[in-house]
Write a protein that holds these residues in place. Structure first.
Motif, PDB file in Angstrom:
ATOM      1  N   LEU A 120     -10.931 -53.295  21.477  1.00 55.53           N
ATOM      2  CA  LEU A 120     -10.146 -52.446  20.580  1.00 55.53           C
ATOM      3  C   LEU A 120      -9.066 -53.324  19.977  1.00 55.53           C
ATOM      4  O   LEU A 120      -8.336 -53.993  20.705  1.00 55.53           O
ATOM      5  N   ASP A 121      -8.973 -53.383  18.655  1.00 56.44           N
ATOM      6  CA  ASP A 121      -7.963 -54.217  17.998  1.00 56.44           C
ATOM      7  C   ASP A 121      -6.632 -53.478  18.008  1.00 56.44           C
ATOM      8  O   ASP A 121      -6.581 -52.272  17.775  1.00 56.44           O
ATOM      9  N   SER A 122      -5.561 -54.219  18.252  1.00 54.87           N
ATOM     10  CA  SER A 122      -4.240 -53.594  18.329  1.00 54.87           C
ATOM     11  C   SER A 122      -3.648 -53.295  16.959  1.00 54.87           C
ATOM     12  O   SER A 122      -2.669 -52.573  16.852  1.00 54.87           O
ATOM     13  N   ARG A 123      -4.243 -53.857  15.894  1.00 52.19           N
ATOM     14  CA  ARG A 123      -3.701 -53.672  14.543  1.00 52.19           C
ATOM     15  C   ARG A 123      -4.578 -52.714  13.752  1.00 52.19           C
ATOM     16  O   ARG A 123      -5.797 -52.868  13.743  1.00 52.19           O
ATOM     17  N   PHE A 124      -3.976 -51.791  13.052  1.00 48.78           N
ATOM     18  CA  PHE A 124      -4.769 -50.908  12.209  1.00 48.78           C
ATOM     19  C   PHE A 124      -5.090 -51.581  10.878  1.00 48.78           C
ATOM     20  O   PHE A 124      -6.238 -51.808  10.541  1.00 48.78           O
TER      21      PHE A 124
END
Length: 120
Positions: A16-20
Motif C-alpha cells: 500500500l503506497d503512503s502517498r495518494f
C-alpha cells in the motif's frame, strides 16, 4: 462497491503506497465481484504541481466510491470530497491487508486532509 487503493504494484500482495497523489498506481477493487483493475498513475509521479488533483480525477473516473491510502493532501481531498468519494487512511503493509481492514470496518473515514500540500 469499488474501492481504490494506492500502490506501486499490480497484485493484492503489493505494498500500500503512503502517498495518494504521487502513488504509481491505483488498484481498484470491486467488492461485489471480488475482482480488480490496475490504473496507472505514472504521469503524476514527477508532476511539479497538481498531482493530487489529477489523481483525484483519475480515481473519480474509475467509478470508485472510496479510497484507501496512507495520506492525502488538501487539494486531493477537495477533489475526492466533491466527487463524494470517502477517504480512509491506513498503515497496512499491503493492499490485501488494507482491504481486509476495510471490509472488516476497521478503518476510519477521515473528514479532511491529513498532510500538507507537497508533503513528499
Amino acid at each position: 462497491m469499488k474501492v481504490a487503493f494506492t500502490t506501486s504494484g499490480t497484485e493484492l500482495k503489493s505494498p500500500l503506497d503512503s502517498r495518494f497523489g504521487r502513488a504509481p498506481k491505483f488498484l481498484v477493487y470491486d467488492t461485489g465481484t471480488d475482482s480488480f483493475e490496475i490504473i496507472d498513475n505514472a504521469q503524476n509521479l514527477n508532476a511539479p504541481q497538481g498531482a493530487g488533483i489529477q489523481s483525484g480525477e483519475t480515481v473519480s473516473n474509475s467509478g470508485a466510491q472510496a479510497v484507501v491510502t496512507g495520506h492525502v493532501g488538501p487539494k486531493a481531498f477537495r477533489v475526492l470530497a466533491a466527487a463524494e468519494i470517502a477517504v480512509y487512511t491506513s498503515e497496512a503493509e499491503t493492499v490485501a491487508e488494507a482491504l481486509r481492514l476495510f471490509n472488516g470496518g476497521k478503518l476510519s473515514q477521515i473528514d479532511s486532509a491529513d498532510v500538507d500540500s507537497h508533503w513528499i
